[in-house]
Design a protein around this motif. Structure first.
Motif, PDB file in Angstrom:
ATOM      1  N   PRO A   1       8.476 -10.196   3.807  1.00  0.00           N
ATOM      2  CA  PRO A   1       9.620 -11.079   4.087  1.00  0.00           C
ATOM      3  C   PRO A   1      10.832 -10.703   3.250  1.00  0.00           C
ATOM      4  N   VAL A   2      12.014 -10.927   3.809  1.00  0.00           N
ATOM      5  CA  VAL A   2      13.238 -10.495   3.145  1.00  0.00           C
ATOM      6  C   VAL A   2      13.481 -11.253   1.844  1.00  0.00           C
ATOM      7  N   PHE A   3      12.876 -12.451   1.700  1.00  0.00           N
ATOM      8  CA  PHE A   3      13.121 -13.214   0.487  1.00  0.00           C
ATOM      9  C   PHE A   3      12.142 -12.841  -0.619  1.00  0.00           C
ATOM     10  N   ILE A   4      11.232 -11.899  -0.362  1.00  0.00           N
ATOM     11  CA  ILE A   4      10.306 -11.434  -1.379  1.00  0.00           C
ATOM     12  C   ILE A   4      10.673 -10.015  -1.768  1.00  0.00           C
ATOM     13  N   SER A   5      10.876  -9.788  -3.065  1.00  0.00           N
ATOM     14  CA  SER A   5      11.173  -8.441  -3.539  1.00  0.00           C
ATOM     15  C   SER A   5       9.869  -7.679  -3.677  1.00  0.00           C
ATOM     16  N   GLY A   6       9.558  -6.818  -2.705  1.00  0.00           N
ATOM     17  CA  GLY A   6       8.228  -6.220  -2.655  1.00  0.00           C
ATOM     18  C   GLY A   6       8.174  -4.749  -2.988  1.00  0.00           C
ATOM     19  N   CYS A   7       9.297  -4.090  -3.266  1.00  0.00           N
ATOM     20  CA  CYS A   7       9.257  -2.667  -3.596  1.00  0.00           C
ATOM     21  C   CYS A   7      10.375  -2.351  -4.584  1.00  0.00           C
ATOM     22  N   ASP A   8      10.211  -1.242  -5.298  1.00  0.00           N
ATOM     23  CA  ASP A   8      11.184  -0.912  -6.330  1.00  0.00           C
ATOM     24  C   ASP A   8      12.172   0.179  -5.907  1.00  0.00           C
ATOM     25  N   ASN A   9      12.066   0.649  -4.645  1.00  0.00           N
ATOM     26  CA  ASN A   9      12.981   1.672  -4.108  1.00  0.00           C
ATOM     27  C   ASN A   9      13.040   2.898  -5.014  1.00  0.00           C
ATOM     28  N   GLN A  10      11.914   3.257  -5.569  1.00  0.00           N
ATOM     29  CA  GLN A  10      11.832   4.312  -6.576  1.00  0.00           C
ATOM     30  C   GLN A  10      10.975   5.461  -6.065  1.00  0.00           C
ATOM     31  N   VAL A  11      11.377   6.689  -6.395  1.00  0.00           N
ATOM     32  CA  VAL A  11      10.573   7.884  -6.106  1.00  0.00           C
ATOM     33  C   VAL A  11      10.101   8.452  -7.440  1.00  0.00           C
ATOM     34  N   VAL A  12       8.793   8.664  -7.554  1.00  0.00           N
ATOM     35  CA  VAL A  12       8.215   9.197  -8.784  1.00  0.00           C
ATOM     36  C   VAL A  12       7.422  10.462  -8.451  1.00  0.00           C
ATOM     37  N   ILE A  13       7.597  11.499  -9.257  1.00  0.00           N
ATOM     38  CA  ILE A  13       6.842  12.743  -9.106  1.00  0.00           C
ATOM     39  C   ILE A  13       5.905  12.861 -10.304  1.00  0.00           C
ATOM     40  N   TRP A  14       4.594  12.996 -10.002  1.00  0.00           N
ATOM     41  CA  TRP A  14       3.552  12.908 -11.012  1.00  0.00           C
ATOM     42  C   TRP A  14       2.893  14.250 -11.279  1.00  0.00           C
TER      43      TRP A  14
ATOM     44  N   GLU B   1     -15.310   5.208 -10.537  1.00  0.00           N
ATOM     45  CA  GLU B   1     -13.998   5.333 -11.145  1.00  0.00           C
ATOM     46  C   GLU B   1     -13.264   6.556 -10.596  1.00  0.00           C
ATOM     47  N   PRO B   2     -11.971   6.427 -10.310  1.00  0.00           N
ATOM     48  CA  PRO B   2     -11.187   7.594  -9.871  1.00  0.00           C
ATOM     49  C   PRO B   2     -10.969   8.572 -11.013  1.00  0.00           C
ATOM     50  N   VAL B   3     -10.588   9.786 -10.674  1.00  0.00           N
ATOM     51  CA  VAL B   3     -10.324  10.796 -11.695  1.00  0.00           C
ATOM     52  C   VAL B   3      -9.134  10.400 -12.558  1.00  0.00           C
ATOM     53  N   VAL B   4      -8.115   9.847 -11.939  1.00  0.00           N
ATOM     54  CA  VAL B   4      -6.919   9.457 -12.686  1.00  0.00           C
ATOM     55  C   VAL B   4      -6.262   8.276 -11.976  1.00  0.00           C
ATOM     56  N   VAL B   5      -5.691   7.382 -12.737  1.00  0.00           N
ATOM     57  CA  VAL B   5      -4.906   6.264 -12.203  1.00  0.00           C
ATOM     58  C   VAL B   5      -3.462   6.460 -12.659  1.00  0.00           C
ATOM     59  N   LEU B   6      -2.545   6.489 -11.704  1.00  0.00           N
ATOM     60  CA  LEU B   6      -1.134   6.730 -12.006  1.00  0.00           C
ATOM     61  C   LEU B   6      -0.396   5.400 -12.006  1.00  0.00           C
ATOM     62  N   GLU B   7       0.150   5.019 -13.133  1.00  0.00           N
ATOM     63  CA  GLU B   7       0.831   3.741 -13.279  1.00  0.00           C
ATOM     64  C   GLU B   7       2.289   3.978 -13.644  1.00  0.00           C
ATOM     65  N   GLY B   8       3.188   3.415 -12.855  1.00  0.00           N
ATOM     66  CA  GLY B   8       4.603   3.612 -13.112  1.00  0.00           C
ATOM     67  C   GLY B   8       5.487   2.781 -12.200  1.00  0.00           C
ATOM     68  N   HIS B   9       5.015   2.532 -10.971  1.00  0.00           N
ATOM     69  CA  HIS B   9       5.778   1.690 -10.052  1.00  0.00           C
ATOM     70  C   HIS B   9       5.628   0.228 -10.456  1.00  0.00           C
ATOM     71  N   SER B  10       6.715  -0.504 -10.358  1.00  0.00           N
ATOM     72  CA  SER B  10       6.667  -1.921 -10.699  1.00  0.00           C
ATOM     73  C   SER B  10       6.175  -2.766  -9.532  1.00  0.00           C
ATOM     74  N   LYS B  11       6.264  -2.214  -8.307  1.00  0.00           N
ATOM     75  CA  LYS B  11       5.854  -2.973  -7.129  1.00  0.00           C
ATOM     76  C   LYS B  11       5.160  -2.055  -6.137  1.00  0.00           C
ATOM     77  N   ARG B  12       5.103  -2.457  -4.882  1.00  0.00           N
ATOM     78  CA  ARG B  12       4.256  -1.817  -3.880  1.00  0.00           C
ATOM     79  C   ARG B  12       4.602  -0.351  -3.634  1.00  0.00           C
ATOM     80  N   VAL B  13       3.555   0.476  -3.476  1.00  0.00           N
ATOM     81  CA  VAL B  13       3.703   1.889  -3.116  1.00  0.00           C
ATOM     82  C   VAL B  13       3.308   2.064  -1.652  1.00  0.00           C
TER      83      VAL B  13
END
Length: 226
Positions: free
Chosen positions: A116-129, A81-93
């Protein structure tokens, strides 16, 4: 006849050596998606690794010194198990980067240029943890209308520099959640570009022209470190 003399590298006879098995992590499924990314980020205590997972958006934060909590009756199975799991992005990091001066502060951002352009694969989000608590301290949601190609901290960590698919380079104050400067069409080509902060505060970018020729550029930053 003149003879051309090439100076030999001082690293010519330097060789790396693998560490012992008890200092290695096994069975980490590193992401197989290809993009312009380092896939991992390291500071003196932790390593963050982008991993392969259904739906994307997954990465591990592991301690370099491998401190584990041993059960009272001893181990009956391997600890994985990792020390911590960071959950917040809705899609790929696709981007992770440790803060250059603050302890246990990690940045993550969406990057999915090869989907592919027809698949929404990222949330264009920057998160600081805050890795110590596992909580998101700052979320920059509405500053990038398209794929984020790269993110770079300024030398003292007070500003961010991002390169986006919309061909803009942005300088962001993350604490104020404000874009303090931006450059439109830093490179006019459609292929991915990258931007990094230099030690003097200026911005260095690499990208492509309309004819897909590689370009390098140095931009004078109008921002002053606080």
């Amino acid at each position: 006849m003149s003879r051309r003399v090439v100076r030999q590298s001082k690293f010519r006879h330097v060789f790396g050596q693998a560490v012992r098995n008890d200092q290695c992590y096994d069975d980490i499924r590193v992401s197989r998606v290809t993009w312009d990314s380092s896939f991992c980020a390291v500071n003196p205590k932790f390593v963050a690794i982008i991993i392969d997972a259904s739906g994307g958006g997954a990465f591990l934060v592991l301690p370099l010194n491998k401190v584990w909590q041993i059960p009272e009756n001893g181990l009956d199975a391997a600890l994985s198990e990792p020390v911590v799991v960071l959950e917040g992005h809705s899609k790929r990091v696709g981007i992770v980067s440790w803060h250059p001066t603050a302890r246990n502060v990690l940045l993550s951002a969406g990057n999915c240029e090869n989907k592919p352009v027809f698949i929404s694969g990222c949330d264009n989000q920057v998160v600081i943890w805050n890795v110590g608590t596992g909580e998101a301290m700052i979320s920059l949601d509405d500053m990038h209308p398209d794929v984020i190609f790269s993110v770079s901290w300024s030398r003292n960590g007070s500003l961010l520099c991002t390169a986006c698919k919309d061909k803009k380079v942005r300088i962001i104050d993350p604490r104020k959640k404000k874009i303090v400067a931006e450059k439109d069409k830093a490179h006019e080509g459609a292929r991915p570009m990258r931007a990094i902060f230099l030690a003097d505060g200026n911005i260095f970018t690499t990208g492509f022209s309309r004819m897909s020729e590689r370009q390098l550029a140095l931009w004078k930053s109008v921002c002053v470190y606080r």
